[in-house]
Design a protein around this motif. Structure first.
Motif, mmCIF file in Angstrom:
data_model
loop_
_atom_site.group_PDB
_atom_site.id
_atom_site.type_symbol
_atom_site.label_atom_id
_atom_site.label_comp_id
_atom_site.label_asym_id
_atom_site.label_seq_id
_atom_site.Cartn_x
_atom_site.Cartn_y
_atom_site.Cartn_z
ATOM 1 N N PRO A 1 0.845 -1.205 0.000
ATOM 2 C CA PRO A 1 0.000 0.000 0.000
ATOM 3 C C PRO A 1 0.870 1.240 0.000
ATOM 4 O O PRO A 1 2.010 1.219 0.466
ATOM 5 C CB PRO A 1 -0.797 -0.139 1.305
ATOM 6 C CG PRO A 1 0.051 -1.002 2.181
ATOM 7 C CD PRO A 1 0.752 -1.957 1.264
ATOM 8 N N THR A 2 0.335 2.317 -0.529
ATOM 9 C CA THR A 2 1.078 3.571 -0.534
ATOM 10 C C THR A 2 1.089 4.219 0.845
ATOM 11 O O THR A 2 2.118 4.710 1.304
ATOM 12 C CB THR A 2 0.461 4.545 -1.553
ATOM 13 O OG1 THR A 2 0.534 3.958 -2.857
ATOM 14 C CG2 THR A 2 1.207 5.873 -1.572
ATOM 15 N N HIS A 3 -0.054 4.200 1.524
ATOM 16 C CA HIS A 3 -0.183 4.886 2.817
ATOM 17 C C HIS A 3 -0.749 3.923 3.853
ATOM 18 O O HIS A 3 -1.848 3.399 3.702
ATOM 19 C CB HIS A 3 -1.104 6.104 2.661
ATOM 20 C CG HIS A 3 -1.222 6.931 3.902
ATOM 21 N ND1 HIS A 3 -2.043 8.042 3.971
ATOM 22 C CD2 HIS A 3 -0.630 6.835 5.124
ATOM 23 C CE1 HIS A 3 -1.954 8.586 5.169
ATOM 24 N NE2 HIS A 3 -1.101 7.864 5.895
ATOM 25 N N VAL A 4 0.009 3.698 4.914
ATOM 26 C CA VAL A 4 -0.414 2.859 6.038
ATOM 27 C C VAL A 4 -0.610 3.746 7.257
ATOM 28 O O VAL A 4 0.226 4.603 7.552
ATOM 29 C CB VAL A 4 0.634 1.767 6.347
ATOM 30 C CG1 VAL A 4 0.239 0.984 7.599
ATOM 31 C CG2 VAL A 4 0.789 0.823 5.163
ATOM 32 N N ALA A 5 -1.719 3.549 7.963
ATOM 33 C CA ALA A 5 -1.996 4.287 9.199
ATOM 34 C C ALA A 5 -2.105 3.284 10.342
ATOM 35 O O ALA A 5 -2.736 2.231 10.187
ATOM 36 C CB ALA A 5 -3.299 5.084 9.064
ATOM 37 N N VAL A 6 -1.490 3.604 11.472
ATOM 38 C CA VAL A 6 -1.411 2.650 12.575
ATOM 39 C C VAL A 6 -1.965 3.250 13.859
ATOM 40 O O VAL A 6 -1.594 4.361 14.250
ATOM 41 C CB VAL A 6 0.048 2.197 12.821
ATOM 42 C CG1 VAL A 6 0.105 1.173 13.945
ATOM 43 C CG2 VAL A 6 0.659 1.615 11.552
ATOM 44 N N ILE A 7 -2.861 2.494 14.501
ATOM 45 C CA ILE A 7 -3.349 2.833 15.837
ATOM 46 C C ILE A 7 -2.538 1.993 16.812
ATOM 47 O O ILE A 7 -2.730 0.779 16.916
ATOM 48 C CB ILE A 7 -4.861 2.546 15.970
ATOM 49 C CG1 ILE A 7 -5.636 3.334 14.913
ATOM 50 C CG2 ILE A 7 -5.352 2.886 17.363
ATOM 51 C CD1 ILE A 7 -7.113 2.962 14.828
ATOM 52 N N GLN A 8 -1.630 2.636 17.529
ATOM 53 C CA GLN A 8 -0.663 1.944 18.385
ATOM 54 C C GLN A 8 -1.282 1.692 19.757
ATOM 55 O O GLN A 8 -1.009 2.404 20.717
ATOM 56 C CB GLN A 8 0.599 2.800 18.526
ATOM 57 C CG GLN A 8 1.158 3.265 17.188
ATOM 58 C CD GLN A 8 2.142 4.416 17.351
ATOM 59 O OE1 GLN A 8 3.349 4.216 17.410
ATOM 60 N NE2 GLN A 8 1.619 5.635 17.438
ATOM 61 N N ASP A 9 -2.063 0.644 19.857
ATOM 62 C CA ASP A 9 -2.831 0.402 21.074
ATOM 63 C C ASP A 9 -2.171 -0.700 21.917
ATOM 64 O O ASP A 9 -1.607 -1.652 21.371
ATOM 65 C CB ASP A 9 -4.264 -0.005 20.711
ATOM 66 C CG ASP A 9 -5.215 0.137 21.874
ATOM 67 O OD1 ASP A 9 -4.843 0.784 22.873
ATOM 68 O OD2 ASP A 9 -6.330 -0.408 21.807
ATOM 69 N N GLY A 10 -2.279 -0.546 23.237
ATOM 70 C CA GLY A 10 -1.842 -1.613 24.139
ATOM 71 C C GLY A 10 -0.576 -1.339 24.920
ATOM 72 O O GLY A 10 -0.114 -2.219 25.658
ATOM 73 N N ASN A 11 -0.010 -0.153 24.802
ATOM 74 C CA ASN A 11 1.223 0.139 25.531
ATOM 75 C C ASN A 11 1.048 -0.002 27.044
ATOM 76 O O ASN A 11 1.874 -0.616 27.728
ATOM 77 C CB ASN A 11 1.705 1.560 25.226
ATOM 78 C CG ASN A 11 2.251 1.711 23.816
ATOM 79 O OD1 ASN A 11 2.794 0.769 23.253
ATOM 80 N ND2 ASN A 11 2.097 2.889 23.241
ATOM 81 N N ARG A 12 -0.016 0.564 27.572
ATOM 82 C CA ARG A 12 -0.228 0.538 29.022
ATOM 83 C C ARG A 12 -0.564 -0.862 29.514
ATOM 84 O O ARG A 12 -0.078 -1.298 30.569
ATOM 85 C CB ARG A 12 -1.326 1.530 29.408
ATOM 86 C CG ARG A 12 -0.949 2.981 29.098
ATOM 87 C CD ARG A 12 -1.926 3.958 29.719
ATOM 88 N NE ARG A 12 -3.280 3.785 29.211
ATOM 89 C CZ ARG A 12 -4.355 4.363 29.746
ATOM 90 N NH1 ARG A 12 -4.216 5.133 30.823
ATOM 91 N NH2 ARG A 12 -5.552 4.187 29.215
ATOM 92 N N ARG A 13 -1.368 -1.597 28.750
ATOM 93 C CA ARG A 13 -1.694 -2.969 29.151
ATOM 94 C C ARG A 13 -0.462 -3.870 29.103
ATOM 95 O O ARG A 13 -0.281 -4.756 29.941
ATOM 96 C CB ARG A 13 -2.793 -3.522 28.244
ATOM 97 C CG ARG A 13 -4.186 -2.973 28.552
ATOM 98 C CD ARG A 13 -5.213 -3.449 27.570
ATOM 99 N NE ARG A 13 -5.079 -2.774 26.281
ATOM 100 C CZ ARG A 13 -5.657 -3.196 25.161
ATOM 101 N NH1 ARG A 13 -6.367 -4.321 25.158
ATOM 102 N NH2 ARG A 13 -5.515 -2.508 24.042
ATOM 103 N N TYR A 14 0.384 -3.621 28.112
ATOM 104 C CA TYR A 14 1.647 -4.362 28.024
ATOM 105 C C TYR A 14 2.483 -4.123 29.282
ATOM 106 O O TYR A 14 3.029 -5.070 29.868
ATOM 107 C CB TYR A 14 2.411 -3.903 26.790
ATOM 108 C CG TYR A 14 3.819 -4.410 26.686
ATOM 109 C CD1 TYR A 14 4.098 -5.658 26.113
ATOM 110 C CD2 TYR A 14 4.892 -3.636 27.140
ATOM 111 C CE1 TYR A 14 5.406 -6.128 26.011
ATOM 112 C CE2 TYR A 14 6.199 -4.092 27.047
ATOM 113 C CZ TYR A 14 6.450 -5.336 26.473
ATOM 114 O OH TYR A 14 7.748 -5.790 26.385
ATOM 115 N N ALA A 15 2.582 -2.875 29.705
ATOM 116 C CA ALA A 15 3.388 -2.544 30.883
ATOM 117 C C ALA A 15 2.791 -3.147 32.158
ATOM 118 O O ALA A 15 3.514 -3.715 32.985
ATOM 119 C CB ALA A 15 3.516 -1.031 31.016
ATOM 120 N N ARG A 16 1.467 -3.038 32.305
ATOM 121 C CA ARG A 16 0.827 -3.588 33.506
ATOM 122 C C ARG A 16 1.040 -5.089 33.609
ATOM 123 O O ARG A 16 1.242 -5.634 34.699
ATOM 124 C CB ARG A 16 -0.675 -3.280 33.498
ATOM 125 C CG ARG A 16 -0.999 -1.829 33.856
ATOM 126 C CD ARG A 16 -2.464 -1.690 34.228
ATOM 127 N NE ARG A 16 -3.359 -2.060 33.138
ATOM 128 C CZ ARG A 16 -3.853 -1.206 32.252
ATOM 129 N NH1 ARG A 16 -3.522 0.081 32.318
ATOM 130 N NH2 ARG A 16 -4.664 -1.627 31.295
#
Length: 327
Positions: free
Chosen positions: A25-40
């Motif tokens: 794809p020419t343009h990829v958009a990312v919702i970077q979810d889960g950082n806090r749950r990963y840390a917990r």
């Protein structure tokens, strides 16, 4: 031993996915979810998750360039995130400042011609973040090989609302006529610089929603969407390649649908004067299953017979095909 085996399996799977991918794809958009749950889950705090996620962001930037993506947009901080505890946001702002300046000075960014831009209500951010944004944008302003959009203080609906208000104000002031409002008029008021239509949205963390992310550029473009369960810090290259494969399947499905609609029109009309429909079939005939290609060959045989006056052809009243070819 188990870890070694897992790494071997993951590497083999990555190679398999890489071979399956024919285009990016020419343009990829990312919702970077889960950082806090990963840390917990590891006994840490939110800041530990955000820092681990920043490392993933750097890897994804490299993966995009490896497969030929030209623009990447990262949903980094939404307008709703201001409601989080102030101490958590302050540490995140410090991390943003650090990473923006680090990216702006990184050799790989300059060697690969990466243009860094911020989209969103950046005026709502603390001064130190705004200064880091300005620094990164200025350092990379002249590059055009790859675009990295950082969505900060971003809300898709609020951007559309502001664009609509801007148009309304100009209409009220006589600067533009209502019948002059078109797609370009809205897009020019969404962001300071053009943003390509989104081809693929990736969301990590298990939630299956796009959270008001780039609604104008994604939904209107019928972007493919890939949801996956790993938290952002755990997002792997195999996950990324699976997302690219989802885009390819979506694109192939679209091509097949176009070909089938055009084929159905030709079959229904048996009319050789439908140039646009025939053009669609010719462009996408390889997307059709073998059996349906046989149907196309049969139609083409009938049309050939009609043109030469041979038996087997049936005359059809001429129609105006303008505007009626398959979408």
């Amino acid at each position: 031993m188990k870890r070694w085996l897992r790494q071997r399996v993951d590497a083999a799977y990555e190679r398999l996915l890489s071979r399956e991918i024919a285009g990016a794809p020419t343009h990829v958009a990312v919702i970077q979810d889960g950082n806090r749950r990963y840390a917990r889950g590891r006994g840490g705090d939110a800041h530990d998750g955000h820092r681990a996620g920043a490392e993933t962001t750097e890897r994804v930037l490299e993966w995009c360039q490896d497969v030929g993506v030209e623009e990447l947009t990262l949903y980094t901080f939404s307008t709703e995130n201001f409601d989080r505890p102030p101490e958590e946001n302050e540490r995140l702002f410090d991390l943003l400042v650090e990473k923006l300046r680090e990216f702006a000075d990184a050799d790989r960014v300059h060697e690969n011609g990466v243009c860094i831009r911020a989209i969103g209500e950046t005026g709502l951010l603390p001064e130190r973040v705004r200064e880091a944004v300005a620094y990164a944008e200025e350092r990379t302003r002249d590059y055009d090989q790859f675009v990295l959009n950082i969505a900060l203080a971003y809300g898709g609906r609020s951007r559309l609302l502001e664009a609509a208000r801007g148009v309304a104000t100009e209409v009220d002031g006589g600067a533009i006529e209502p019948d002059q409002i078109d797609v370009e008029a809205i897009e020019n008021r969404l962001y300071d610089q053009p943003v390509r239509d989104v081809d693929l949205i990736i969301r990590t963390g298990g939630d299956e929603r796009t959270s008001n992310f780039l609604p104008w550029h994604a939904n209107g473009n019928e972007a493919a969407v890939f949801f996956c369960t790993p938290y952002w810090p755990e997002f792997s290259k195999a996950d990324f390649l699976r997302g690219i494969r989802t885009y390819e399947h979506r694109k192939e499905s679209w091509r097949r649908t176009r070909a089938r609609r055009a084929l159905a029109l030709l079959a229904a009309m048996s009319e050789p004067d439908l140039p646009e429909a025939r053009s669609v079939v010719d462009r996408f005939r390889d997307s059709l299953p073998t059996a349906e290609r046989s149907d196309l060959e049969e139609i083409e045989g009938k049309e050939s017979a009609e043109e030469t006056g041979q038996p087997g052809g049936q005359g059809v009243e001429s129609i105006d095909s303008s505007g009626r070819a398959a979408d």
